[in-house]
Design a protein around this motif. Sequence first.
Motif, PDB file in Angstrom:
ATOM      1  N   ILE A 180     -19.195   9.405 -29.060  1.00 42.89           N
ATOM      2  CA  ILE A 180     -18.191  10.268 -29.701  1.00 42.89           C
ATOM      3  C   ILE A 180     -18.313  11.656 -29.077  1.00 42.89           C
ATOM      4  O   ILE A 180     -19.376  12.267 -29.092  1.00 42.89           O
ATOM      5  CB  ILE A 180     -18.391  10.346 -31.230  1.00 42.89           C
ATOM      6  N   ASN A 181     -17.220  12.130 -28.528  1.00 38.28           N
ATOM      7  CA  ASN A 181     -17.207  13.415 -27.832  1.00 38.28           C
ATOM      8  C   ASN A 181     -16.861  14.525 -28.821  1.00 38.28           C
ATOM      9  O   ASN A 181     -15.728  14.972 -28.918  1.00 38.28           O
ATOM     10  CB  ASN A 181     -16.180  13.357 -26.691  1.00 38.28           C
ATOM     11  N   TYR A 182     -17.866  14.967 -29.595  1.00 37.91           N
ATOM     12  CA  TYR A 182     -17.647  16.028 -30.577  1.00 37.91           C
ATOM     13  C   TYR A 182     -17.342  17.357 -29.877  1.00 37.91           C
ATOM     14  O   TYR A 182     -17.949  17.689 -28.858  1.00 37.91           O
ATOM     15  CB  TYR A 182     -18.891  16.230 -31.439  1.00 37.91           C
ATOM     16  N   ASP A 183     -16.408  18.106 -30.453  1.00 38.24           N
ATOM     17  CA  ASP A 183     -16.110  19.449 -29.951  1.00 38.24           C
ATOM     18  C   ASP A 183     -16.712  20.532 -30.839  1.00 38.24           C
ATOM     19  O   ASP A 183     -17.009  21.622 -30.368  1.00 38.24           O
ATOM     20  CB  ASP A 183     -14.597  19.646 -29.865  1.00 38.24           C
ATOM     21  N   LEU A 184     -16.867  20.226 -32.113  1.00 37.67           N
ATOM     22  CA  LEU A 184     -17.540  21.166 -33.014  1.00 37.67           C
ATOM     23  C   LEU A 184     -18.216  20.394 -34.136  1.00 37.67           C
ATOM     24  O   LEU A 184     -17.825  19.278 -34.464  1.00 37.67           O
ATOM     25  CB  LEU A 184     -16.566  22.211 -33.567  1.00 37.67           C
ATOM     26  N   LEU A 185     -19.242  21.025 -34.679  1.00 38.55           N
ATOM     27  CA  LEU A 185     -20.016  20.403 -35.758  1.00 38.55           C
ATOM     28  C   LEU A 185     -20.178  21.376 -36.918  1.00 38.55           C
ATOM     29  O   LEU A 185     -20.435  22.555 -36.710  1.00 38.55           O
ATOM     30  CB  LEU A 185     -21.417  20.017 -35.269  1.00 38.55           C
ATOM     31  N   VAL A 186     -20.043  20.844 -38.138  1.00 39.58           N
ATOM     32  CA  VAL A 186     -20.275  21.623 -39.353  1.00 39.58           C
ATOM     33  C   VAL A 186     -21.528  21.090 -40.041  1.00 39.58           C
ATOM     34  O   VAL A 186     -21.695  19.875 -40.185  1.00 39.58           O
ATOM     35  CB  VAL A 186     -19.082  21.493 -40.324  1.00 39.58           C
ATOM     36  N   LEU A 187     -22.398  21.993 -40.472  1.00 40.37           N
ATOM     37  CA  LEU A 187     -23.516  21.624 -41.346  1.00 40.37           C
ATOM     38  C   LEU A 187     -23.233  22.190 -42.730  1.00 40.37           C
ATOM     39  O   LEU A 187     -23.174  23.410 -42.895  1.00 40.37           O
ATOM     40  CB  LEU A 187     -24.846  22.160 -40.833  1.00 40.37           C
ATOM     41  N   PRO A 229     -11.704   7.122 -26.415  1.00 36.73           N
ATOM     42  CA  PRO A 229     -10.604   7.811 -27.122  1.00 36.73           C
ATOM     43  C   PRO A 229     -10.955   9.203 -27.636  1.00 36.73           C
ATOM     44  O   PRO A 229     -10.092  10.087 -27.687  1.00 36.73           O
ATOM     45  CB  PRO A 229     -10.281   6.868 -28.281  1.00 36.73           C
ATOM     46  N   SER A 230     -12.222   9.436 -27.994  1.00 37.01           N
ATOM     47  CA  SER A 230     -12.589  10.744 -28.545  1.00 37.01           C
ATOM     48  C   SER A 230     -12.495  11.846 -27.499  1.00 37.01           C
ATOM     49  O   SER A 230     -12.357  13.024 -27.848  1.00 37.01           O
ATOM     50  CB  SER A 230     -14.004  10.700 -29.139  1.00 37.01           C
ATOM     51  N   GLY A 231     -12.542  11.471 -26.222  1.00 42.56           N
ATOM     52  CA  GLY A 231     -12.408  12.456 -25.150  1.00 42.56           C
ATOM     53  C   GLY A 231     -10.989  12.957 -24.987  1.00 42.56           C
ATOM     54  O   GLY A 231     -10.743  13.905 -24.237  1.00 42.56           O
ATOM     55  N   LYS A 232     -10.044  12.316 -25.680  1.00 40.58           N
ATOM     56  CA  LYS A 232      -8.626  12.676 -25.556  1.00 40.58           C
ATOM     57  C   LYS A 232      -8.118  13.441 -26.778  1.00 40.58           C
ATOM     58  O   LYS A 232      -6.921  13.717 -26.886  1.00 40.58           O
ATOM     59  CB  LYS A 232      -7.803  11.399 -25.352  1.00 40.58           C
ATOM     60  N   MET A 233      -9.021  13.729 -27.723  1.00 42.61           N
ATOM     61  CA  MET A 233      -8.655  14.481 -28.927  1.00 42.61           C
ATOM     62  C   MET A 233      -9.703  15.559 -29.174  1.00 42.61           C
ATOM     63  O   MET A 233     -10.774  15.533 -28.569  1.00 42.61           O
ATOM     64  CB  MET A 233      -8.603  13.544 -30.153  1.00 42.61           C
ATOM     65  N   ILE A 234      -9.404  16.485 -30.046  1.00 46.44           N
ATOM     66  CA  ILE A 234     -10.426  17.403 -30.556  1.00 46.44           C
ATOM     67  C   ILE A 234     -11.163  16.667 -31.665  1.00 46.44           C
ATOM     68  O   ILE A 234     -10.535  16.119 -32.577  1.00 46.44           O
ATOM     69  CB  ILE A 234      -9.788  18.690 -31.114  1.00 46.44           C
ATOM     70  N   VAL A 235     -12.490  16.636 -31.594  1.00 43.80           N
ATOM     71  CA  VAL A 235     -13.280  15.926 -32.600  1.00 43.80           C
ATOM     72  C   VAL A 235     -14.163  16.917 -33.354  1.00 43.80           C
ATOM     73  O   VAL A 235     -14.974  17.627 -32.764  1.00 43.80           O
ATOM     74  CB  VAL A 235     -14.158  14.825 -31.971  1.00 43.80           C
TER      75      VAL A 235
END
Length: 395
Positions: free
Chosen positions: A126-133, A32-38
């Motif tokens: 989980i297909n992350y599109d961006l990450l925040v630190l 499912p994560s591949g079908k949304m922006i994560v």
Amino acid sequence: MKQLIKKFTPKFILSWYHYGLAILAKWFYDNPSGKMIVAGVTGTAGKSSTCYFIAQILESAGLKIGMTTTTLLKIANKEWLNDKKMTMLGRFQTQKLLKQMFKAGCTVAIIETSSEGIKQYRHMGINYDLLVLTNLYPEHIEAHGSFENYKKTKGELFEHLGKKTIIINADDQHADYFLDFPAKKKIKYNIKDWNNNWQMNLFGEYNKYNVIAAAKVAEELGVEENLVSQAIKKLKPLPGRLEFIENNLGIKIIVDYSFEPKALEKLYQTIDDIKYNKLIHVLGSTGGGRDKARRPILGKMASQKADIIIVTNEDPYDENPQKIIDQVASQVNKNKLYKILDRRAAIKKALELAGKNDLILITGKGAEQAICLANDKKMPWDDRTVVREELKNKV
């Protein structure tokens, strides 16, 4: 039984077990994560609040959002408190939630991602599109063995991301370590990015960092600057994060999640902006081998700041709760100290000792929905509910 299995099973077998479950869960729920922006948010502090602020800003721009955090879970218009006592849920639970988000029409999923979750491969699949630190400082050291291991575990998430987008707090001393990971786009932010036109109705200077990070995510996802500005004006804090408990006794009461020294330091700085007569602090420390070294540090900090300190039970897990209380209390001025095992009784005592314009600070659990006891047992709990119940009894 679970602890015995963990103790006697070789680590490499446990690792393959966790990894295998994560991949199986991904395909069981049809990725499912591949079908949304994560958007993933990681760091030591501010993760949950940053997630919540991102969600509110994106929703104000008309997007449908799903979210998993330590405090709240969200699928579109439905929000509920996380009662699992886990920042990242199990692999199948997470993938199930992601599928429900997609089916509900969510276009963006926001995932608070913890070091313990990374260690157990809960981020895999989980297909992350961006990450925040948000930031990084020593925490969960006993779980990871050292701060360096803790930092490397966070780094594994950035390796997993691949060449996508990373958003890094450049004011953090470890920013360069994370900026060195390959990424298609690297966005840095610091306190100088605060827009003086933004009106924030939130307590705490530290929340400015969380808001800036959320704004950067929104901008990256195409939300116009004027919409971001309007949304910031309306931002609400998470339940149990600097949450004021209303009452008609003239007592100021705050429930907050802060459970480790750095967060407590920031909380103390924040309450300096509040006028009060006497500070009564109710606190404890987590058991189960979780960072025992911080216990006397928390007690010493409370002793230096508060007029009255009530040390009580928090989440003892399989440790003796009285022993934990004694360790926290070891650095507290005995003239200020009460040691009360029962957390409800401790809160009741704080209310008895408080007068008009006094401030009661109850820390360590926030809006958590259980106290964790021995043998994996949980006792239903909510500091906020207990305070309100005891206020009724006092009246």
